[in-house]
Motif scaffolding. Structure first.
Motif, PDB file in Angstrom:
ATOM      1  N   VAL A   1      -7.181   8.030  -2.201  1.00 16.74           N
ATOM      2  CA  VAL A   1      -6.538   8.931  -3.160  1.00 16.74           C
ATOM      3  C   VAL A   1      -6.832   8.476  -4.588  1.00 16.74           C
ATOM      4  N   ILE A   2      -6.825   7.181  -4.837  1.00 15.22           N
ATOM      5  CA  ILE A   2      -7.148   6.667  -6.170  1.00 15.22           C
ATOM      6  C   ILE A   2      -8.633   6.333  -6.297  1.00 15.22           C
TER       7      ILE A   2
ATOM      8  N   GLU B   1      -5.506   1.203   1.657  1.00 13.26           N
ATOM      9  CA  GLU B   1      -6.234   1.428   0.414  1.00 13.26           C
ATOM     10  C   GLU B   1      -7.357   0.394   0.370  1.00 13.26           C
ATOM     11  N   PRO B   2      -8.622   0.785   0.369  1.00 15.73           N
ATOM     12  CA  PRO B   2      -9.693  -0.217   0.395  1.00 15.73           C
ATOM     13  C   PRO B   2      -9.681  -1.141  -0.825  1.00 15.73           C
ATOM     14  N   VAL B   3      -9.251  -0.634  -1.965  1.00 19.12           N
ATOM     15  CA  VAL B   3      -8.893  -1.454  -3.124  1.00 19.12           C
ATOM     16  C   VAL B   3      -7.424  -1.174  -3.377  1.00 19.12           C
ATOM     17  N   LEU B   4      -6.619  -2.215  -3.442  1.00 19.19           N
ATOM     18  CA  LEU B   4      -5.167  -2.022  -3.544  1.00 19.19           C
ATOM     19  C   LEU B   4      -4.803  -1.629  -4.971  1.00 19.19           C
ATOM     20  N   CYS B   5      -5.047  -0.382  -5.319  1.00 16.09           N
ATOM     21  CA  CYS B   5      -4.828   0.079  -6.688  1.00 16.09           C
ATOM     22  C   CYS B   5      -3.351   0.246  -7.010  1.00 16.09           C
TER      23      CYS B   5
ATOM     24  N   HIS C   1       0.840  -1.198   0.000  1.00 17.34           N
ATOM     25  CA  HIS C   1       0.000   0.000   0.000  1.00 17.34           C
ATOM     26  C   HIS C   1       0.877   1.250   0.000  1.00 17.34           C
ATOM     27  N   TYR C   2       0.437   2.245  -0.750  1.00 13.83           N
ATOM     28  CA  TYR C   2       1.184   3.495  -0.888  1.00 13.83           C
ATOM     29  C   TYR C   2       0.360   4.633  -0.317  1.00 13.83           C
ATOM     30  N   HIS C   3       0.960   5.361   0.625  1.00 14.92           N
ATOM     31  CA  HIS C   3       0.271   6.483   1.248  1.00 14.92           C
ATOM     32  C   HIS C   3       1.111   7.757   1.171  1.00 14.92           C
ATOM     33  N   GLY C   4       1.850   7.890   0.084  1.00 17.66           N
ATOM     34  CA  GLY C   4       2.663   9.077  -0.103  1.00 17.66           C
ATOM     35  C   GLY C   4       4.128   8.817   0.195  1.00 17.66           C
TER      36      GLY C   4
END
Length: 424
Positions: free
Chosen positions: A242-243, A207-211, A144-147
């Motif tokens: 974010v996505i 991320e609720p969906v791992l985009c 997961h990416y959060h910045g």
């Protein structure tokens, strides 16, 4: 089209390298193949590069251009506002109108905090969670990416074999690693163990969906279990949308899955390509910014970007937008699966609304292990072959659709994939 046919882009890149690190404005672009391209403009779902080549655009600015390029409603809103000033450092009507429009999409919440980027907004959400709970550490999930902040750029692409936290980048503060518990995506039991054995967890961020790592839907019941665990342990649940926000449904993943977190972080699509982020949440949490929690930013809530946000949300509110996203996303995904099958190539395609993931060398992408096992070098070669066929895609295999993409453009894209795979 040969590499030599991007001659002007290459000349501009070489010139840029004399003034910009790597010749780019964000490090990820330096890895573009055959080299970073430079563009002169866009229209609808297309981009034109400085060599005059026109592409169907599935990059969309890495996601923000959900309306495509030059959407008339967005252009009119921004054009009108810029004549009145870019920013005031004070209140204006778009602050209110945009907040009201956003809360209408996320009706479980009371308040909005405006920010500028997903990185900033995620840090602010974590600060609020720490203030609310009196705790310091947080949980995130692998991939997961959060910045790009020291605090949150962990467990995205690099982690120890035993799942432990390691530095993601040179220059990262070592104390950041101690603030984090890293849990495998989709593993509710591991999360349960962490929360039962640590009294210092302020937040779970996901991320609720791992985009960012495969467009992977949450396992059935997973989000519900995470919600229950966070409630039971007094932990603030943060959805990083974010996505997914305003993209996979009008109300993002909250609407799509029916699970309500404590805070939602939004960016990318919210202002149609202009720089804007937001946190939505309860008054109890977000009003902490009036009770000693600092939330600041010179550009927060400026009228130019919020005029764009009002226009973007209005455009996305038109009848049939999300039905078209689902239909066209499925049309593209099915076509790409057919292209793989026709070429006899092992690969997988995931799709969630207008977000599609293409991967070589794996039969499915159902967790982060599948995504990291995919053949990215082969995809990079395909991306160059697609450029030569008028299709612009980002590294990593993710493709974004906008409201401007047409069925004809999707069919042309599928034909380009078929031809590129047949001529590898």
């Amino acid at each position: 089209m040969s590499h030599a046919e991007w001659a002007e882009s290459r000349r501009m890149w070489e010139r840029a390298r004399r003034s910009l690190s790597g010749g780019v404005s964000t490090g990820l672009r330096a890895a573009a193949k055959p080299h970073p391209l430079f563009f002169s403009g866009g229209a609808g779902a297309t981009l034109t590069d400085v060599d005059g080549h026109v592409y169907i655009d599935y990059v969309l600015g890495w996601g923000p251009n959900i309306l495509g390029h030059g959407n008339p409603r967005l252009v009119a809103a921004v054009t009108d506002q810029i004549t009145r000033g870019a920013t005031y450092g004070a209140g204006h009507r778009f602050e209110i109108e945009a907040a009201e429009a956003l809360l209408a999409l996320y009706p479980d919440f009371d308040r909005v905090l405006w920010s500028n980027t997903g990185t900033e907004a995620n840090l602010a959400a974590l600060r609020i969670a720490r203030a609310a709970t009196g705790r310091q550490r947080f949980v995130k999930f692998t991939g997961h990416y959060h910045g790009w902040s020291d605090t949150m750029l962990l467990g995205y692409r690099r982690f120890a074999d035993d799942g432990g936290v390691v530095a993601e980048t040179r220059g990262q503060a070592p104390e950041a690693l101690a603030q984090l518990e890293l849990v495998p995506w989709g593993d509710a039991e591991s999360l349960r163990i962490v929360l039962e054995n640590s009294a210092d967890i302020a937040a779970v961020v996901l991320e609720p969906v791992l985009c960012n790592s495969g467009v992977i839907a949450p396992p059935p019941g997973f989000l519900e279990t995470v919600r229950e665990l966070c409630t039971a342990h007094g932990v603030v649940l943060v959805f990083d949308e974010v996505i997914t926000g305003l993209r996979i449904a009008r109300g993002g993943a909250v609407e799509r899955f029916g699970v309500v977190p404590d805070l939602v972080v939004l960016a990318k699509a919210i202002a149609g390509g202009l720089t804007l982020a937001a946190i939505v949440g309860s008054a109890e949490l977000l009003d902490l910014t009036q009770q000693g929690v600092t939330h600041a930013g010179t550009y927060n809530g400026n009228p130019l970007v919020l005029a764009a946000a009002v226009a973007t949300m209005a455009e996305l509110g038109e009848e049939g937008v999300y039905e078209d996203f689902e239909r066209r996303g499925a049309r593209l995904a099915d076509g790409l699966r057919g292209a793989l099958a026709a070429a006899g190539i092992v690969g997988a395609v995931n799709q969630m609304g207008p977000v599609v993931q293409f991967a070589f060398g794996v039969t499915q992408v159902s967790d982060t292990r599948d995504f990291f096992a995919a053949d990215q070098a082969r995809y990079d070669r395909l991306a160059v072959a697609l450029l030569a066929r008028g299709i612009y895609v980002m590294p990593g295999g993710r493709l974004y659709l906008s409201t401007a993409h047409t069925d004809e453009q999707i069919d042309a894209t599928i034909a380009a994939f078929v031809d590129a795979l047949a001529n590898e």
